[in-house]
Enzyme design. Sequence first.
Site, mmCIF file in Angstrom:
data_model
loop_
_atom_site.group_PDB
_atom_site.id
_atom_site.type_symbol
_atom_site.label_atom_id
_atom_site.label_comp_id
_atom_site.label_asym_id
_atom_site.label_seq_id
_atom_site.Cartn_x
_atom_site.Cartn_y
_atom_site.Cartn_z
ATOM 1 N N GLU A 167 0.791 -1.235 0.000
ATOM 2 C CA GLU A 167 0.000 0.000 0.000
ATOM 3 C C GLU A 167 0.824 1.286 0.000
ATOM 4 O O GLU A 167 0.906 1.994 1.018
ATOM 5 C CB GLU A 167 -0.973 -0.003 1.184
ATOM 6 C CG GLU A 167 -1.903 -1.201 1.198
ATOM 7 C CD GLU A 167 -2.982 -1.122 2.278
ATOM 8 O OE1 GLU A 167 -2.890 -0.258 3.161
ATOM 9 O OE2 GLU A 167 -3.926 -1.925 2.214
ATOM 10 N N GLU A 353 -6.035 -8.053 -0.025
ATOM 11 C CA GLU A 353 -6.665 -7.812 1.283
ATOM 12 C C GLU A 353 -8.117 -7.428 1.076
ATOM 13 O O GLU A 353 -8.429 -6.619 0.192
ATOM 14 C CB GLU A 353 -6.002 -6.654 2.062
ATOM 15 C CG GLU A 353 -4.707 -7.001 2.722
ATOM 16 C CD GLU A 353 -4.099 -5.830 3.494
ATOM 17 O OE1 GLU A 353 -4.857 -4.961 3.992
ATOM 18 O OE2 GLU A 353 -2.871 -5.781 3.582
HETATM 19 C C1 FCB Z 1 -4.833 -2.161 5.354
HETATM 20 C C2 FCB Z 1 -3.498 -2.583 5.910
HETATM 21 C C3 FCB Z 1 -3.576 -3.631 6.977
HETATM 22 C C4 FCB Z 1 -4.757 -3.421 7.881
HETATM 23 C C5 FCB Z 1 -6.009 -3.218 7.087
HETATM 24 C C6 FCB Z 1 -7.252 -3.060 7.916
HETATM 25 O O1 FCB Z 1 -4.733 -0.891 4.820
HETATM 26 O O2 FCB Z 1 -2.669 -3.078 4.887
HETATM 27 O O3 FCB Z 1 -2.357 -3.628 7.673
HETATM 28 O O4 FCB Z 1 -4.513 -2.378 8.745
HETATM 29 O O5 FCB Z 1 -5.874 -2.106 6.257
#
Ligand code: FCB
Length: 442
Positions: A167, A353
């Site tokens: 990210e 994610e």
């Molecule tokens: C993302 C992150 C992870 C976690 C989630 C909820 O942005 O990569 O570490 O905090 O959000």
Amino acid sequence: MLPHRSDFPSDFLFGAATSAYQIEGHAQGGAGRTHWDDFAATPGNVAGAENGSIACDHLNRMDEDLDLLKDAGFDVYRFSTSWARVLPEGRGTPNAQGLDFYDRLVDGLLERGIKPAATLYHWELPSPLSDLGGWRNRDIASWFADYTEVIMSRIGDRVWSAAPINEPWCVAWLSHFEGAHAPGLRDIRATARAMHHVLLAHGRATQVMRGLGMTNLGAVCNMELAAPAQETETARHAAQVQDAIYNRFFISGLTKGCYPDEVLDGLGAHLPDGWQDDFDTITQPIDWIGLNYYTRKLYDAAPAGAPWPATVEVEGPLPKTAMNWEIYPEGLSHFLTMIQRDYTGDLPIYVTENGMAGLSELTGDPLSDPDRIAYLAAHLEQVQNAVSQGVPVKGYFTWSLLDNYEWALGYAPRFGLIHVDWTSLNRYPKASFSAIKEALNS
Ligand code: FCB
């Protein structure tokens, strides 16, 4: 009910994700200090001034956690290696215990038939490098390349995939413009430099890994749908500017070697000299792209006279998670389609994610999380939509395997499929864990 494995293409992979600082227990095993330790120790930055010193104690409970991954039926595990655990000073002498730990982690996954998906940086910058300017300093690309060489010389022969940076938007914008994450800066020049250097570091690390003979290298971007808060020209423009900052800047740099005009309008004057010359390095070929997706945000124009980006966030009307994030599954298929159409074509896309901080588990039975099951089901349906439209989505990772350290919000939000009791550190699978297990195994 979650869709079943057989509802996806036969080569589609299911995984769970975590990150080093959020689970390992950073005070243990010889790791060096990080800017998250410093940020958390500064009053007002983190709920309860909590940090990752103990976290889930994954360092000492790794085998139990890997058994749980296997029990759920996951094909692949996305974890990160901590720069400060590998190189406590950020450079120089490696920490043998740290290298041994990641070695055992990778072998432990392979022994259980789970593919190791490594990320090199999930936010815990060694403090000595922060002292030198951290992501503001162009030299970070070389420091990061050196760290990549050290850790991947040890585990790169056995990982299934690797991505340099988790990210870039959070690393750069959230942490240097909004000041919400370490190092907590609110400085436009620092932001512009961090945004560019994070991509330069990606490119340099990718070159190092290719040099080591590694394959299946990618990049992981987070995206949030940026929607106008009302149907006005100014609100539409505000959403477009935020869309450029959040969703287009990094992927455009990585895949096209250019930055969106809407961002250059504000940051162009603050980028380092000669930034255009770095795109040969930044656009190293990659083998896949990862999308982290959670929510959408609404934007309107800031009051007249506000400096760039001159936008304000407006609270949206949809049901929200414990993070107060709107639940908007349609955004996932929007981005999967957009990424293929506008940036990566045939390149495999992974949802690296997706998940929620549960609400139901906070008030009732801590193992009953119907809201998480519904969230995952709705988002998996959007993945199916994208697949049926021909988007090459090849896998989906849930965030997260375990409840963990949720950065500036400390240990209160619970994202895990597995409940962690913060006193005993015992693990208790939630209903969502059983639902995934059923979807993947039966
Ligand atoms: C993302 C992150 C992870 C976690 C989630 C909820 O942005 O990569 O570490 O905090 O959000």
